[in-house]
Design a protein around this motif. Structure first.
Motif, PDB file in Angstrom:
ATOM      1  N   ASP A  55      -9.260  39.743  -1.632  1.00  0.00           N
ATOM      2  CA  ASP A  55      -8.777  40.931  -2.357  1.00  0.00           C
ATOM      3  C   ASP A  55      -9.723  42.115  -2.161  1.00  0.00           C
ATOM      4  N   LEU A  56     -11.026  41.855  -2.253  1.00  0.00           N
ATOM      5  CA  LEU A  56     -12.013  42.940  -2.128  1.00  0.00           C
ATOM      6  C   LEU A  56     -12.046  43.487  -0.706  1.00  0.00           C
ATOM      7  N   GLU A 107      -8.942  45.374   0.026  1.00  0.00           N
ATOM      8  CA  GLU A 107      -8.693  46.456  -0.941  1.00  0.00           C
ATOM      9  C   GLU A 107      -7.396  46.262  -1.705  1.00  0.00           C
ATOM     10  N   ARG A 108      -7.179  45.017  -2.155  1.00  0.00           N
ATOM     11  CA  ARG A 108      -6.048  44.702  -3.029  1.00  0.00           C
ATOM     12  C   ARG A 108      -6.564  44.627  -4.463  1.00  0.00           C
ATOM     13  N   THR A 109      -5.637  44.596  -5.428  1.00  0.00           N
ATOM     14  CA  THR A 109      -6.037  44.395  -6.820  1.00  0.00           C
ATOM     15  C   THR A 109      -6.642  43.001  -6.952  1.00  0.00           C
ATOM     16  N   PRO A 110      -7.891  42.881  -7.418  1.00  0.00           N
ATOM     17  CA  PRO A 110      -8.524  41.559  -7.463  1.00  0.00           C
ATOM     18  C   PRO A 110      -7.937  40.654  -8.547  1.00  0.00           C
ATOM     19  N   ILE A 111      -7.954  39.350  -8.290  1.00  0.00           N
ATOM     20  CA  ILE A 111      -7.385  38.370  -9.234  1.00  0.00           C
ATOM     21  C   ILE A 111      -8.126  38.353 -10.556  1.00  0.00           C
ATOM     22  N   ASP A 115     -11.910  40.223 -12.616  1.00  0.00           N
ATOM     23  CA  ASP A 115     -12.901  41.298 -12.552  1.00  0.00           C
ATOM     24  C   ASP A 115     -14.028  40.906 -11.597  1.00  0.00           C
TER      25      ASP A 115
END
Length: 366
Positions: free
Chosen positions: A346-347, A350-354, A356
């Protein structure tokens, strides 16, 4: 997206393999480099309990990764079986903790975290696990805890990657340092020459700290030795995982039973010792007296990537553009792998991370 067309992953343990597996669909090329054979170090040596040994003793950062992974493991196993034809054997047996000093804390944590941990009568445990040793007076139980057969998981991941046209796995390809252009890391130097990429991911387990010394980065990840022994029993001999006094027994589907493990600070020494063998056999007999007459069929040691509080490093390294970390999982690499590798992908993409990502960020921790 275009920035990460070619990703170089250093380290072929479960973290490196699963990172490659998760990135393959979204980047042009993945090159994985492993100094020995893939998955032969900590990933092979561990027990594969899909839970931290004492989950209530960890920080919320570890717990967040563990919960996501525990819920995801059966899905991952099905996907790997379908892709590779090799079953990682995620075996849901449940787990009994016996005579805990901090039982009240464990139960309070379970209520707050919404996990199915409960106190059970010792007579019920003895009836469920007839081979259990006497002398235990209290137990808590979590019914949905599984174990994964880690050598099978490694083989399944390797086969899945070998079937992907844009993934290359190089074994016996030790990384000796990094290729640097100004502030940017553009690749690595290996025993077989340079390998360049748009992103370099360090997933080298206990060796990660040694590699980062080439860049004068102090990563507090160090080898912590663990020894285990293995018995072979009937497939129905032990129905459930049991844990007491820091030692555990893990049943596999075919009757193999793992007993572990030691915790030793001996540098990179991986030689099994007679002292540990005797200590592990004593633990085995205390848990399961019938094993007194059995000879272990194997005894081995591995090196865990020890890190402060067991919190892994996941994310980019400030000041070294193109360099990323996914390492330092200490005792919970197999437990945390699905979540860690999903968060990492995700990082990078650059996707919304699962979850924090802040607690795992290398920035401020190195």
């Amino acid at each position: 997206m275009a920035r990460h067309q070619r990703v170089v992953i250093v380290g072929g343990g479960v973290i490196g393999l699963l990172t490659a597996f998760n990135l393959a669909a979204d980047v042009e090329q993945v090159i994985l480099l492993e100094r020995g054979g893939v998955g032969q170090e900590s990933s092979w040596a561990g027990g594969g309990i899909v839970s931290p040994l004492y989950p209530w003793r960890y920080t919320p950062a570890v717990t967040a990764l563990a919960h996501w992974s525990q819920d995801f493991y059966p899905h991952l196993a099905q996907r790997l079986l379908a892709t590779s034809g090799l079953d990682p054997e995620v075996h849901t047996t449940g787990l009994y903790w016996l005579d805990l000093d901090d039982e009240a804390q464990a139960l309070a944590w379970a209520r707050q975290a919404g996990r199915p941990l409960s106190a059970v009568d010792i007579a019920a445990v003895e009836s469920h696990v007839p081979v259990l040793g006497g002398g235990f007076s209290r137990a808590v139980y979590m019914k949905d805890v599984a174990n994964v057969r880690n050598p099978r998981l490694v083989k399944s991941l390797k086969a899945a990657l070998q079937a992907m046209p844009n993934v290359t796995v190089h074994e016996q390809s030790e990384v000796l340092g990094f290729v640097r252009e100004g502030e940017r890391i553009t690749g690595v130097n290996t025993v077989n020459g340079s390998v360049l990429g748009d992103a370099v991911v360090l997933a080298a387990g206990a060796w990660s700290g040694e590699l980062l010394k080439h860049l004068d980065i102090e990563l507090p990840v160090e080898p912590v030795k663990g020894q285990m022994i293995l018995y072979k029993c009937a497939s129905d001999f032990l129905s459930c995982m049991v844990l007491a006094n820091g030692r555990y027994a893990i049943p596999r589907r075919d009757g193999h039973i793992l007993i572990g493990s030691t915790l030793e600070h001996e540098g990179f020494d991986k030689i099994p010792t007679q002292t540990a063998l005797e200590s592990l056999r004593a633990s085995a007999v205390a848990l399961i007296p019938a094993l007194a007459d059995a000879e272990p069929v194997a005894h081995w040691a591995g090196l865990r990537p020890g890190s402060p509080q067991g919190i892994p490093y996941i994310g980019p390294v400030a000041g070294f553009e193109g360099l990323w970390l996914n390492c330092g999982h200490y005792r919970n690499g197999l437990v945390l792998a699905p979540a860690s590798c999903q968060l990492f992908a995700d990082l990078l993409l650059e996707r919304t991370p699962i979850i924090d990502p802040a607690p795992y960020a290398p920035a401020g921790r190195l």
